[in-house]
Design a protein around this motif. Structure first.
Motif, PDB file in Angstrom:
ATOM      1  N   UNK A 109       0.691  -1.530   0.232  1.00  0.00           N
ATOM      2  CA  UNK A 109      -0.309   0.106   0.198  1.00  0.00           C
ATOM      3  C   UNK A 109       1.188   1.067  -0.231  1.00  0.00           C
ATOM      4  N   UNK A 110       1.655   1.191   0.668  1.00  0.00           N
ATOM      5  CA  UNK A 110       2.829   2.724   0.298  1.00  0.00           C
ATOM      6  C   UNK A 110       4.115   2.336   0.189  1.00  0.00           C
ATOM      7  N   UNK A 111       5.170   3.738  -0.274  1.00  0.00           N
ATOM      8  CA  UNK A 111       6.689   3.263  -1.160  1.00  0.00           C
ATOM      9  C   UNK A 111       7.521   3.046   0.317  1.00  0.00           C
ATOM     10  N   UNK A 112       8.201   2.406   0.411  1.00  0.00           N
ATOM     11  CA  UNK A 112       9.096   2.439   1.646  1.00  0.00           C
ATOM     12  C   UNK A 112      10.545   2.237   0.942  1.00  0.00           C
ATOM     13  N   UNK A 113      11.572   3.412   2.072  1.00  0.00           N
ATOM     14  CA  UNK A 113      12.895   2.382   1.784  1.00  0.00           C
ATOM     15  C   UNK A 113      13.693   3.209   2.736  1.00  0.00           C
ATOM     16  N   UNK A 114      14.860   2.274   3.522  1.00  0.00           N
ATOM     17  CA  UNK A 114      15.809   2.544   4.250  1.00  0.00           C
ATOM     18  C   UNK A 114      14.561   2.987   5.744  1.00  0.00           C
ATOM     19  N   UNK A 115      13.478   1.594   5.773  1.00  0.00           N
ATOM     20  CA  UNK A 115      12.828   2.355   7.498  1.00  0.00           C
ATOM     21  C   UNK A 115      11.767   3.436   7.158  1.00  0.00           C
ATOM     22  N   UNK A 116      11.632   4.226   6.497  1.00  0.00           N
ATOM     23  CA  UNK A 116      11.222   5.688   5.671  1.00  0.00           C
ATOM     24  C   UNK A 116      10.069   5.533   4.793  1.00  0.00           C
ATOM     25  N   UNK A 117       8.842   5.766   5.017  1.00  0.00           N
ATOM     26  CA  UNK A 117       8.026   5.302   3.767  1.00  0.00           C
ATOM     27  C   UNK A 117       7.626   7.225   2.666  1.00  0.00           C
ATOM     28  N   UNK A 118       7.427   7.317   1.234  1.00  0.00           N
ATOM     29  CA  UNK A 118       7.955   8.063   0.798  1.00  0.00           C
ATOM     30  C   UNK A 118       6.137   8.444   0.229  1.00  0.00           C
ATOM     31  N   UNK A 119       5.596   9.831   1.021  1.00  0.00           N
ATOM     32  CA  UNK A 119       4.756  10.094   0.078  1.00  0.00           C
ATOM     33  C   UNK A 119       4.279  10.203  -0.986  1.00  0.00           C
ATOM     34  N   UNK A 120       2.921  10.225  -1.392  1.00  0.00           N
ATOM     35  CA  UNK A 120       2.648   9.763  -2.649  1.00  0.00           C
ATOM     36  C   UNK A 120       2.337  11.268  -3.965  1.00  0.00           C
ATOM     37  N   UNK A 121       2.885  12.769  -2.254  1.00  0.00           N
ATOM     38  CA  UNK A 121       2.425  13.834  -3.620  1.00  0.00           C
ATOM     39  C   UNK A 121       4.606  13.922  -4.012  1.00  0.00           C
ATOM     40  N   UNK A 122       5.457  12.809  -3.771  1.00  0.00           N
ATOM     41  CA  UNK A 122       6.788  12.738  -3.717  1.00  0.00           C
ATOM     42  C   UNK A 122       7.197  12.014  -5.439  1.00  0.00           C
ATOM     43  N   UNK A 123       6.424  10.770  -5.133  1.00  0.00           N
ATOM     44  CA  UNK A 123       5.946  10.032  -6.622  1.00  0.00           C
ATOM     45  C   UNK A 123       5.255  10.856  -7.577  1.00  0.00           C
ATOM     46  N   UNK A 124       4.449  11.700  -7.451  1.00  0.00           N
ATOM     47  CA  UNK A 124       3.709  12.471  -8.420  1.00  0.00           C
ATOM     48  C   UNK A 124       4.669  12.994  -8.831  1.00  0.00           C
ATOM     49  N   UNK A 125       5.185  13.937  -8.074  1.00  0.00           N
ATOM     50  CA  UNK A 125       6.704  14.779  -8.779  1.00  0.00           C
ATOM     51  C   UNK A 125       7.401  13.907 -10.081  1.00  0.00           C
ATOM     52  N   UNK A 126       7.923  12.571  -9.170  1.00  0.00           N
ATOM     53  CA  UNK A 126       8.508  11.851  -9.384  1.00  0.00           C
ATOM     54  C   UNK A 126       7.918  11.370 -11.423  1.00  0.00           C
ATOM     55  N   UNK A 127       7.271  11.001 -11.144  1.00  0.00           N
ATOM     56  CA  UNK A 127       6.295  10.654 -12.599  1.00  0.00           C
ATOM     57  C   UNK A 127       6.494  12.031 -13.414  1.00  0.00           C
ATOM     58  N   UNK A 128       5.600  12.815 -12.511  1.00  0.00           N
ATOM     59  CA  UNK A 128       5.972  14.601 -13.654  1.00  0.00           C
ATOM     60  C   UNK A 128       7.439  14.446 -14.263  1.00  0.00           C
ATOM     61  N   UNK A 129       8.370  14.845 -13.558  1.00  0.00           N
ATOM     62  CA  UNK A 129       9.947  15.375 -13.780  1.00  0.00           C
ATOM     63  C   UNK A 129       9.863  14.514 -14.849  1.00  0.00           C
ATOM     64  N   UNK A 130       9.782  12.742 -15.148  1.00  0.00           N
ATOM     65  CA  UNK A 130      10.364  11.684 -15.275  1.00  0.00           C
ATOM     66  C   UNK A 130       9.355  12.439 -17.225  1.00  0.00           C
ATOM     67  N   UNK A 131       8.020  12.609 -17.499  1.00  0.00           N
ATOM     68  CA  UNK A 131       7.333  13.219 -18.574  1.00  0.00           C
ATOM     69  C   UNK A 131       7.557  14.344 -18.653  1.00  0.00           C
ATOM     70  N   UNK A 132       7.999  15.038 -18.246  1.00  0.00           N
ATOM     71  CA  UNK A 132       8.279  16.562 -18.896  1.00  0.00           C
ATOM     72  C   UNK A 132       9.765  16.220 -19.323  1.00  0.00           C
TER      73      UNK A 132
END
Length: 479
Positions: free
Chosen positions: A367-390
């Motif tokens: 249900x969530x994106x996690x790395x090194x014991x931390x959860x990455x919020x959905x807004x950061x994921x959306x920005x990553x997708x936007x950066x790739x698309x741009x």
């Protein structure tokens, strides 16, 4: 007491200056992204004018506008692509201008503006902190709320600026000292080495890749100490100033490193090793690149090429001789680039890391994106997708336009366009032969790549407004 005739114009001038200064201060804080674009554009125009002067060229002739503009863009955007022969075309004055320009561009427009404000006012107010924060974290350019759990908090911006200035001076000075003797051993005089060592140090740390000596990097290709130091300078410049700042405080405490620091370092090392392995496998039998070297030299040059395609821009092998498969690998590495808020370009390694983690989490049904014991919020994921698309959109449009203008092989066009967007500086030889119309398109691609897709998107978008209602949910079919 009535004002004198001389005091009236002076007071009017002072009011005008205060009005202009207030406009720029309000503009900078209300839209840091547009202010960043304005600063970069202004610097490019200034350096275009300076590089057009007869004194800047070795033949004392006026450099054509297209060449002066392209060099200015490549300098301020720390790219390393050129339409002229850098070693022979520019005079000592022109080379000093480029040396100064890459150091200015490497620090970032907003960081530079904040530093100048700090020097003039002797203090760093909230406005200046907000401006500088746009470079340390591009997400702030949206003007909306930003979590203070980022790598560099707003209250630490002043310390970050000092880290930027000190790290630039110390790292470049250290690299220059280490490179001095190898340059002398290569046959250059000790006076020439006093210039070439700082020049190579600056081009390495800023990830630019210009060379001003007559033989370029070929003069040092078998000096593994020189090449290793050069790679070290490129690596330190590519990880980003926020990472350097964090490591300066917690170098021996990796458990306390922020998630951004861990993602940047781990992804950088993984790409470095995988890239070297790919070039080693694909090029070991190519006599035009690595196939004519011994086993040790082939392995070393594969690692060097992997490091340089990440944004360094230096090259020992002839890029035009690479196999098509290697050009694809190089394009992929260039498109990713280096760390956020660094001298490197591309969509950034943390963007790739977030996207890879999101794909892995989706495949695992988490249900969530996690790395090194931390959860990455959905807004950061959306920005990553936007950066790739741009980024992909900019590269695609520039490739189509330049391919149509030049009629050159699409593989060469795509490689040079990605190199421009990611501010790498490697070229198949196409860029030096571009007609003026295509060079302007390539310069615009460099500019958009250096400014950054997040900053660019925030600058062209309308001012964000709070939405006080929610629309009904409907799920389209995806995949």
């Amino acid at each position: 007491m009535a004002p004198t005739a001389s005091s009236v114009p002076r007071e009017a001038w002072n009011r005008f200056g205060r009005g202009v200064g207030g406009f720029f201060r309000d503009f900078a804080t209300s839209s840091p992204s547009r202010f960043a674009i304005l600063v970069f554009a202004t610097l490019i125009l200034i350096f275009t004018a300076l590089l057009s002067l007869p004194i800047a060229a070795s033949d004392r002739q006026v450099t054509p506008l297209s060449d002066a503009l392209f060099t200015a863009v490549s300098t301020i955007c720390v790219t390393g692509l050129s339409t002229v022969e850098m070693a022979s075309h520019w005079s000592p004055f022109g080379k000093v201008l480029i040396f100064v320009g890459v150091n200015i561009g490497g620090m970032g427009a907003l960081t530079l503006a904040s530093m100048l404000g700090l020097i003039v006012s002797k203090r760093l107010g909230l406005r200046a902190k907000l401006i500088a924060a746009g470079d340390s974290n591009p997400l702030r350019s949206h003007g909306g709320p930003v979590s203070e759990s980022q790598t560099v908090r707003l209250g630490e911006v002043g310390q970050l600026l000092r880290t930027v200035a000190l790290s630039t001076i110390i790292i470049e000075a250290g690299v220059a000292v280490l490179l001095y003797l190898p340059i002398v051993r290569a046959g250059y005089g000790w006076l020439d080495a006093l210039w070439l060592a700082p020049e190579y140090a600056a081009m390495a740390f800023t990830n630019t890749g210009f060379t001003f000596n007559d033989r370029g990097l070929e003069a040092f290709q078998h000096d593994y100490f020189f090449m290793t130091v050069l790679m070290g300078g490129v690596f330190l410049g590519s990880i980003g100033f926020p990472v350097i700042y964090a490591l300066s405080k917690q170098l021996l405490e990796p458990r306390r490193w922020a998630l951004h620091v861990k993602l940047t370092l781990v992804t950088t090392v993984i790409l470095f090793v995988l890239g070297a392995g790919a070039f080693l496998i694909l090029e070991y039998g190519n006599p035009g690149t690595l196939g004519s070297r011994d086993a040790w030299d082939t392995t070393f040059q594969a690692f060097f090429l992997s490091a340089m395609t990440r944004s360094g821009g230096f090259s020992v092998v002839d890029i035009s001789e690479l196999n098509g498969s290697s050009l694809v690998v190089g394009s992929m590495l260039m498109f990713v680039g280096g760390g956020s808020a660094s001298t490197a370009g591309g969509i950034k390694v943390t963007t790739l890391a977030v996207l890879a983690l999101a794909v892995w989490s989706e495949a695992k049904g988490r249900q969530s994106v996690e790395a090194f014991g931390r959860r990455i919020p959905s807004d950061v994921q959306r920005v990553a997708v936007a950066v790739l698309a741009w980024g992909a959109t900019i590269v695609a449009l520039a490739t189509i336009v330049i391919a149509q203008i030049t009629k050159a092989p699409i593989s060469d066009v795509l490689f040079d366009v990605i190199s421009a967007f990611a501010t790498v500086g490697l070229s198949t030889g196409l860029t030096a032969e571009l007609p003026d119309s295509a060079s302007y398109v390539m310069a615009a691609t460099i500019f958009m790549g250096r400014v950054g897709t997040v900053t660019l998107a925030a600058a062209v978008a309308a001012t964000s407004r709070s939405q006080l209602y929610s629309l009904p949910v409907e799920r389209p079919i995806v995949g």
